[in-house]
Structure formats: C-alpha cells, structure tokens
Design a protein around this motif. Structure first.
Motif, PDB file in Angstrom:
ATOM      1  N   VAL A 143       4.361  12.538  -6.101  1.00  0.00           N
ATOM      2  CA  VAL A 143       4.582  12.297  -4.674  1.00  0.00           C
ATOM      3  C   VAL A 143       3.558  13.063  -3.843  1.00  0.00           C
TER       4      VAL A 143
ATOM      5  N   ALA B 246      11.064  16.834 -12.979  1.00  0.00           N
ATOM      6  CA  ALA B 246      10.981  17.205 -11.567  1.00  0.00           C
ATOM      7  C   ALA B 246       9.536  17.558 -11.209  1.00  0.00           C
TER       8      ALA B 246
ATOM      9  N   TRP C  28       0.473  11.023  -3.990  1.00  0.00           N
ATOM     10  CA  TRP C  28       0.686   9.828  -3.160  1.00  0.00           C
ATOM     11  C   TRP C  28       0.542  10.191  -1.679  1.00  0.00           C
ATOM     12  N   ALA C  29       1.201  11.292  -1.286  1.00  0.00           N
ATOM     13  CA  ALA C  29       1.132  11.699   0.120  1.00  0.00           C
ATOM     14  C   ALA C  29      -0.321  11.937   0.519  1.00  0.00           C
TER      15      ALA C  29
ATOM     16  N   LEU D  99       5.514   4.027  -4.922  1.00  0.00           N
ATOM     17  CA  LEU D  99       6.729   4.816  -5.088  1.00  0.00           C
ATOM     18  C   LEU D  99       7.689   4.132  -6.066  1.00  0.00           C
TER      19      LEU D  99
ATOM     20  N   TYR E 290       7.935   8.051 -13.809  1.00  0.00           N
ATOM     21  CA  TYR E 290       7.614   9.469 -13.610  1.00  0.00           C
ATOM     22  C   TYR E 290       8.064  10.344 -14.767  1.00  0.00           C
TER      23      TYR E 290
ATOM     24  N   ALA F  82       7.591  14.355 -10.811  1.00  0.00           N
ATOM     25  CA  ALA F  82       7.925  13.660  -9.562  1.00  0.00           C
ATOM     26  C   ALA F  82       7.238  14.340  -8.390  1.00  0.00           C
ATOM     27  N   LEU F  83       7.276  15.642  -8.406  1.00  0.00           N
ATOM     28  CA  LEU F  83       6.711  16.401  -7.298  1.00  0.00           C
ATOM     29  C   LEU F  83       5.203  16.198  -7.201  1.00  0.00           C
TER      30      LEU F  83
ATOM     31  N   ALA G  35      -5.819   3.552  -1.672  1.00  0.00           N
ATOM     32  CA  ALA G  35      -5.012   2.977  -0.591  1.00  0.00           C
ATOM     33  C   ALA G  35      -5.928   2.378   0.471  1.00  0.00           C
TER      34      ALA G  35
ATOM     35  N   LEU H 239      -1.164   8.854   2.733  1.00  0.00           N
ATOM     36  CA  LEU H 239      -0.909   9.292   4.113  1.00  0.00           C
ATOM     37  C   LEU H 239      -2.092  10.051   4.703  1.00  0.00           C
TER      38      LEU H 239
ATOM     39  N   VAL I  77       0.824  -1.213   0.000  1.00  0.00           N
ATOM     40  CA  VAL I  77       0.000   0.000   0.000  1.00  0.00           C
ATOM     41  C   VAL I  77       0.858   1.264   0.000  1.00  0.00           C
ATOM     42  N   TYR I  78       1.900   1.283   0.806  1.00  0.00           N
ATOM     43  CA  TYR I  78       2.700   2.495   0.938  1.00  0.00           C
ATOM     44  C   TYR I  78       3.819   2.593  -0.098  1.00  0.00           C
ATOM     45  N   LEU I  79       4.553   1.509  -0.267  1.00  0.00           N
ATOM     46  CA  LEU I  79       5.808   1.621  -1.013  1.00  0.00           C
ATOM     47  C   LEU I  79       5.706   1.258  -2.489  1.00  0.00           C
TER      48      LEU I  79
END
Lengths: 463, 485
Positions: B269, B262, B272-273, B160, B167, B265-266, B385, B277, B155-157
C-alpha cells in the motif's frame, strides 16, 4: 500512569522503522509542498497588485473620448490571493482569476490555472492540505493498526491487564501517543505558517491570519482525532494485526479516494446544473424578454436599438437596456451558484461517514479558497462594473444626448475618468469563513465524539 | 507442467471454498460497471449537446436566410444592430458558426479533460479573446474532486484489488504452517509461487477486461468499428493488461522477501500510495516548473493596451455620426452595396489588431502547454499509473493533446472566417442568401491515428518492461528461499 503508557508507545514507534520511514517521507513531501506553494504565491501576489494598479492608471489617463467606447476598453480586476492559500489552494486552480469589466454584459471570471496545465493536474496538487487530508490518516493507520492486536499477538496484553491497568487508561495513553504522531504532521504547518504569515502580511491582517491558522490546526486535529480513535477501535476488535490493517486500509481508501468521487455523481444527480450551452440559451432568452419589455415600457417600441428611438436618446436607452438585464443576470448566475452550493453541502453532509468530505470543505472555507469566497469576489466585481456603467450612462444622458445625431462625436473631458473609483476588493473577514465552515466543523466534531465513545466502549472488551 | 496445473487446480479449489476471489471479483465488476455507467452517461450528454448545437445552427441559418429575403423584398426593415445584410454584423454574432470537436467513440473510458475544456467554440470576426476563453459550466468543487470513470477505477483501485488477492502468497502459507509441507512435494518454491500467482491473475485479468469490453461491444460496438477505432480499443486492453500485470508482479516481488502478511500489505500500500497518489502530483509540480505557463495577467494587460491603442488610432471612425440609425434607408443596400457604418468598421479593425498581437501571446500559451505535455510523455516512466492514465486518455480522445489539436484547428478556422468577411466589410458588399451557403464551415481533422496508437502502445510496452524486471527480481529472490523458510 497514562504518561508511562504514552512514553512507552513513543519509544516503540521510535524503535520501529515504520514510523521513521513513513513520517520522514511525509515530512519531506510536506516541506516540498510548502516551498512550491509559497514561491508561486509570492510571484503571483505582487504581479496582480501591479497589474491592477497599471490598469487603473491607464483608465485614468485616457484621452478625451466617447464614454461608451471607454467602457468597451473596460477595466480588468484581479482576484487577490488569500494569505493562506498556499496551505490549501482549494478550488483556486479551477476558477478564474481575472474579471473584465466591460460594457453590456457580465462576463465570467476568466483564466483558470487548470487550463494551462496538463491532464496530470487531475491527480491533485501537492499542497500541505492535500498531504494532511490524504496521507495523514494513512500515517496514523501505519502507526496504530497493531497497537492492541500486536500486544495481543505477543501476549503482552494479558500481562498489562493483569497488572490492573484500566483499559480506558490504556486506550487514552495509546491515543495520546498517536496524537503526538499526528502533531508531527501539523507542526511544520504551524511553524512554517507562522513564519510565512508574519513575514509578509500587512499588519491589519495579522490577527485574521492568526485566527485562521488556529482554526485550521483545530480542524485538522479533529479530523486526525477521528482516525486515531477509529484505528484503536479496529485494533481492539480484530483478532489479528493482519486483519486490522486490511480493514483500516479499506476504510481509508473508501473514505479518501472512493467516496469523494462517488458523491460528486450523487450530488450532480440530486442537484443537476445546466451545461454551458443550456445556461447561455436560458439566460439569453430571458434577457431578450426583459429587454423587449423595458424598451416597450420606456420608448413604446418593439425593436431594441431600432430606428424609432433617435440618437439623442441613446444615453437613456443604454440606461434602460442595462438596468433591464441586471435582474435576469442576477437570477441566473445566482441560481447556478446556489446549485453549486447545494452540491457542496450535500457532499459535506456525508462527512458523518467520510470525514474527508467535511474536512476539505472546512479547510477551504478557513483558508478563503472555497466557492463562497470566489463568489463574493465575482459579485463585488460585477457591482463595480455596474457602477462604471451607470456613471457612464448618466454622463451620456447629460451631455451626449443633447448632440442629436452627432451623439458619437461627444467626448467626455479627462476629469470624468477619475469619477469612477478604483476597484478595491476587501476580502471577507474570518467571520465569513467561520459562518461558512460551521456546518462542516459541527459534522466533524460529532463524528469525533462518536468514534471516541465507540473506542471507549470497545476497550471494555479487552478485559 | 503437471505440477503447475495441480497447484493451479488446488489453489482455485481453495479460493472457491473461501469465497475471497468471488467477493473481490463481484466488487470489481460492480465498480467497473458503475464507472462505465458514468462514462456512458457523460458521453451521451456530450453527444446529445453537439447534435443539438448542429440542429440549432441550421435553424438559425435558415431563419437568417428568410430574413434576408424579406428585407431584400422590402417586407421587413432591419435595425442598426440586427441586420443580416451587413457583413460586419453577420460575421460577428448573428451568423457566427460553431467549431466542434466530435466525441470519440471510446470516450466513456475516461472523461479526462472533457468536464473542463469546451468541445465547441462559436467563432466570429471578433478577436480570439472574445470566444476562446470559455470553459465548461461545472462546479469547481467537482472538477477538483474528479469523477468516477473507468480510468479512475483501473488506475487507482484495480491495484488494490490485486493486492487483496495476492499480498500474502507466501506469508499465509508460512503462517498456517503449510509451506514446508507443500515444499516436501517435488516442486520448487518458484514454481509454487508462479502457479499461485497465475491462479489469481487469470480470473482477475479476465474479469477486468470483460467487464470493460463487453458493455462497449454491446452498447457501442458498431460505433467503434464504424469509426475504425477497433485498434484503439485493443491498445486500451493491452494497457490494462500490462498495468494489472505490473501490480501482480510487484506483489510477487514483495512476497519474495518473506515478510509477514501485515508487512507485505503495508509495503504494497505504501508503494501504491507513492506511485498512484504522489508520483503524478510530483511530476505535475516538476512539469509546471520546467515549462511554466506564461502569465495570464500579462495577457490581460496586453489585451487592454492593444485595445487602447486601437481606440486611439480609430478615434475618427468611432466618432462618426450614426445617421443610419435615424434614416432607415441607409440600412438598405443600393445595388448590392452599402456603407458599413464607420463605427462597425472601427470595431472590426480594433479586433483585428488585438488578434494580431494577442495571437502571438496565445501561441506562447499553447507552446508551453505542448512542452508540458511533452515532459509528461518523457517522464511518464516514473510511475506506471501515469503511463496507464495518459495512454487511456489519449485512446479515449479526452487528453490534453487532442484538445490542443482542436484549438489549433479553431485558430485556422477563425482566420478563414475573417478572410471571408474582411473584403465584404471593407467594400460594403451586402450579404445575400447565396452568401450564406458559401460561409466557411469547420471541418474537424482527427489526430493522426498512427501517432496516437504508437504513443499508447509505447506506454504499454514500457509497463511490460517493468513487469519483466519485477518478475525476474522476484524469481531470483525465491531462488534464495532460505530467508523465507
């Protein structure tokens, strides 16, 4: 000169959508977290005080009855809520809040809030501390990943250096700008916490809360400072912004998401703890041994509560029996809790590499929501239980034992109930918290120093 | 098609050459392997403990049977609080049996709630509050942190890792200046992207699925098949596939805007966060506010009030003399009957009234938690998630529902236990060795597998739906390729 750099950086952030978007989102989350935490706290706070008072009133107002039966009713005591727990609830959800003081046996502190929540709870809970610890570094990475690499890509870095700006000044200026970004994270914490802490804390606690707040902000500044210098270092050393970003994100994920969980397993392997079944089995075995010895020594009999000890000595027998158990209970619970402590210390120590681990520990200690504070409460409650038990047993020895086989007909007069004082728990002062957090703070400071020196050294490469 | 395969082939050659895929795969295999190791170890410990409990319980029963025979034949003398012939004592501790929730064969996938909630209770004639409040012995710090189990890695990794290889699908080509050259060939940008994505998707998916299923088949294959949970395993694989696809499609979609590497990627992420999260944490706040757990403090207060009431009501019985302690003859039955000491009767009755009153309160807790879980099921769609986590937890048998199912059955069993002992206590029937054989035993009923499967399958389908939407949006953007070029 440095100020010029700082003000230029800030202007750049401001013009860049990144900052507004990232910071805006985090601030919204932050305010939500505060409001949620604060509201919950208010409800529970008053409820516990009232419940505790009612409980004692019922105790005092018991009719005349056999004291040992009263001990079966016992008392409930409730763990008070530290004033700053809404900032960082620490392990609050995973430890109980209520202790039942009753005859014969120490009980666990019961009712973990996490038991009344779904599995989602395990993702974490929305609190200011969680946001600073998890998302704070991310915000700094977003703001700073291209602070040097971006200049290099645009060709402005050469211009700056050719103007004769010392590289360390550039570094300090950029660091300071990021630092202001980090302050933005902590400002709501400061303001809201001030307002809340002084809105409803009794006057006596004011300084205590103020000192804790100061320490909390200091700790978080050190934590975020580590990331500021790390971000700048990586940005200097990497050839492209893209690479700088990927490296920093990898470090962030490794340090805040991966490392804590991996280290839980490391700690459990190094310091294993018995599970519930094993723990109870070991404790009971030891208790049986202690009881047998005590009964033998005092009454010269093998059987506990056997026919050889007449009812006229049951008060005394209770005294002997209870006393006999205290040592074993203290030893076993003490050993288990020390193990928890060891596990936590081991994980704290890795804060050298993963600051998240030490800042968590530090923050919980300062807000009085870590295990050592919980343990302090559990121990106090148990002491109160023993006080109650001892008073009851001596009362029985004095009166009931004289009644022969009508031992249980004995009823103590109502005055007796008030001889057992109410449970008044004084939460440990900020000094206790300081003591508990010294380790993690020292580790964080060392890491900060290291990352600062490293950033300075690497900035010389710019020239 | 030919073009597609050409691109695929070419991409793989590049990835093999620059070793990026190799590194990502290696790391992923390592993390999944380690997480599985943790999962298997924790599961083994639980299974071992349950086996041990069963052994201990049988030993204790046979020891009790032996003691009863010895007392019946006059070779041993019971004591006031340790007398297996006395139903009030045997039912309240001496002979108390365990209710156990078995460990699911797929449990290594997710530790879930198993580190916090007990999978066994020692049921007695005492009231529920005396045995239903226990929790596992685990350092609260560790509970707060969570464990490194496969569900965590997935779920988390896993997202990534997916970002790491995807990306910069377009941006890297653009930044290297190879994109225009490629598009001068007879391929569309859409085809190029799909092929590039497929080149990454296939190995990552195969690796994640194999890294999980192979150890399972080797170590627990027979157990899984024997328990008829092979379908469960397949649904788990489906959830993982859907979840991985979701993140690949998200990468495709973000790539389709033509930002820099970049920037991609930003944004990725950031998303994703938010999804992994923040969203679960926010939903948790919402769920616990809409259906808040009742106050445990009130429960404590209520328990006390009932106890006080009982102490007052049975004052007479409680004050009875305890002559039997002095006269051992009273501890022995006459013609299979004897007087259960009045104090013990009183305690039984107090416990009974606590149960009756507290039962409704406890039911309220269960109801609220049930409602919370319902909300989680209903609003899980806010983040894949949550869907994947919840789906895998229920497959692994360590989710909220199964634990609730267990406590419900423990309640029933508790009632059976009391029903068995109550007539014996009130009429003072002495327990015999034959009675020990008649003691009610706990038999576990598993959750309805249809419900579990459909629930988890629905979650997988929901994620697939998101995949489809993202895929179409991405394609649409690539069709308007002018922004990108």
């Amino acid at each position: 000169m440095t100020w010029l750099i700082v003000s230029r950086e800030i202007r750049e952030f401001y013009r860049d959508g990144r900052f507004l978007f990232g910071a805006g989102l985090i601030v919204v989350l932050f305010v939500t977290a505060f409001l949620v935490g604060f509201e919950q706290r208010k409800n529970v706070f008053s409820e516990r005080e009232v419940a505790q008072q009612l409980d004692y009133d019922d105790w005092i107002n018991q009719p005349e009855r056999h004291p040992h039966d009263a001990a079966h009713q016992g008392m409930h005591v409730f763990k008070p809520i530290p004033p700053l727990s809404f900032v960082d609830p620490g392990i609050t959800n995973y430890v109980g809040s209520t202790q039942w003081l009753q005859a014969h046996r120490q009980t666990e502190v019961k009712f973990r809030p996490a038991q009344d929540a779904t599995g989602l709870q395990r993702f974490g809970s929305l609190t200011p501390a969680w946001i600073i610890q998890m998302l704070g570094p991310l915000l700094i990475i977003i703001l700073g990943f291209n602070s040097f690499s971006g200049e290099r890509e645009q060709g402005t870095l050469r211009q700056l250096i050719s103007l004769g700006v010392p590289s360390w000044k550039l570094l300090v200026g950029k660091a300071f700008a990021l630092f202001l970004g980090a302050l933005l994270l902590l400002a709501p914490l400061l303001m809201l916490a001030f307002w809340i802490a002084f809105g409803d804390v009794q006057a006596g606690d004011r300084y205590d809360v103020l000192i804790r707040l100061g320490l909390l902000v200091l700790g978080y500044l050190v934590y975020l400072g580590i990331f500021i210098f790390m971000v700048l270092t990586v940005s200097v050393l990497t050839p492209a912004s893209r690479i700088s970003l990927v490296v920093l994100l990898a470090v962030w994920i490794a340090g805040t998401i991966l490392a804590p969980r991996v280290l839980v397993d490391v700690a459990r392997t190094v310091y294993p703890t018995p599970n519930q079944v094993e723990f109870n089995a070991q404790l009971n075995q030891e208790l049986r041994k202690e009881y047998t010895e005590a009964w033998k020594e005092h009454f010269g009999v093998e059987d506990r509560w056997g026919t050889d000890v007449p009812l006229s000595r049951w008060g005394e027998a209770l005294q002997v029996d209870d006393q006999a158990g205290y040592n074993a209970i203290d030893r076993h619970f003490g050993a288990l809790w020390n193990r928890y402590d060891d596990q936590q210390r081991l994980q704290e120590f890795f804060g050298f590499v993963f600051p998240m681990l030490s800042v968590r520990s530090y923050s919980m200690a300062i807000t009085a929501t870590d295990f050592s504070h919980h343990r302090d409460f559990a121990v106090s409650a148990e002491q109160h239980r023993r006080l109650m038990q001892n008073l009851i047993s001596s009362e029985l020895v004095e009166h009931a034992d004289g009644q022969g086989e009508h031992h249980f007909d004995y009823k103590v007069s109502k005055e007796f109930w008030s001889r057992i004082p109410p449970f008044e728990y004084a939460a440990p002062s900020v000094l206790f918290a300081l003591q508990r957090s010294l380790n993690s703070f020292a580790i964080m400071c060392a890491t900060l120093l290291f990352s600062f020196v490293f950033a300075l050294l690497s900035s010389r490469k710019l020239v | 098609m030919k073009n597609f395969l050409n691109i695929l082939h070419n991409e793989w050659r590049i990835m093999v050459a620059d070793r990026s895929l190799f590194l990502v795969s290696l790391l992923l295999i390592f993390l999944l392997g380690y997480a599985l190791f943790i999962g298997f170890t924790a599961t083994d410990v639980r299974e071992e403990r349950i086996r041990e409990l069963a052994v201990q319980q049988e030993q204790k029963l046979s020891a009790t049977a032996k003691q009863i025979s010895l007392i019946e034949s006059g070779r041993e003398m019971p004591t006031a609080f340790s007398n297996p012939l006395n139903p009030a004592l045997l039912g309240s501790g001496q002979g108390a049996l365990h209710a156990v929730m078995p460990v699911s064969p797929l449990s290594p996938i997710a530790l879930g709630q198993s580190d916090m909630l007990p999978d066994h209770y020692r049921v007695s004639i005492r009231n529920k509050t005396t045995f239903m409040y226990q929790t596992e012995n685990e350092n609260p710090w560790n509970l707060l942190t969570g464990r490194f189990d496969p569900v965590f890695v997935l779920v988390y990794l896993l997202p990534l890792f997916i970002f790491a290889v995807s990306y910069n699908l377009v941006s890297s080509e653009k930044e290297q200046g190879t994109l225009r050259m490629q598009l001068s060939q007879p391929v569309t940008l859409q085809l190029l992207m799909i092929a590039k994505l497929t080149a990454r998707m296939v190995p990552v998916m195969i690796i994640s699925i194999l890294a999980i299923t192979l150890p399972f088949l080797i170590l627990r294959g027979t157990a899984v098949i024997a328990s008829g949970q092979l379908l469960y395993g397949l649904v788990a694989v489906l959830i993982v596939l859907a979840y991985a696809l979701f993140w690949f499609m998200l990468a495709l979609f973000i790539n389709s805007f033509g930002f820099s590497s970049a920037g991609n990627a930003l944004i990725l992420v950031g998303i994703w966060a938010f999804l992994v999260l923040v969203a679960p944490v926010l939903l948790n706040v919402y769920v616990s506010r809409v259906s808040p757990a009742p106050s445990r403090i009130e429960l404590a207060t209520e328990t006390r009030l009932i106890t006080i009431d009982g102490l007052n009501r049975y004052q007479e019985l409680l004050s009875s003399d305890y002559r039997h302690v002095q006269e051992s003859s009273m501890l022995l039955p006459q013609d299979g009957r004897f007087e259960v000491p009045e104090r013990l009767q009183a305690f039984y009755l107090i416990n009974k009234s606590v149960d009756e009153k507290v039962g409704t309160l406890l039911a309220d807790f269960e109801m609220r938690l049930f409602a919370q879980q319902d909300l989680v099921e209903r609003f899980g769609f806010v983040s894949p998630a949550i869907l994947a986590y919840e789906g895998l937890l229920s497959i692994a048998g360590t989710g909220t529902r199964r634990y609730q199912h267990f406590t419900g059955q423990v309640n029933e069993y508790h009632q059976q236990w009391k029903d068995f002992f109550e007539p014996r206590i009130t009429s003072g029937l002495a327990m015999t060795v034959a009675d020990l054989g008649k003691l009610p035993r706990f038999t576990w009923r598993e959750l309805d597998s249809g419900v579990v499967l459909i629930g988890s399958l629905m979650k997988a389908l929901l994620i697939f739906l998101m995949v489809a939407v993202l895929f179409l949006l991405g394609l649409r953007n690539f069709a308007k390729a002018t922004d990108i070029l």
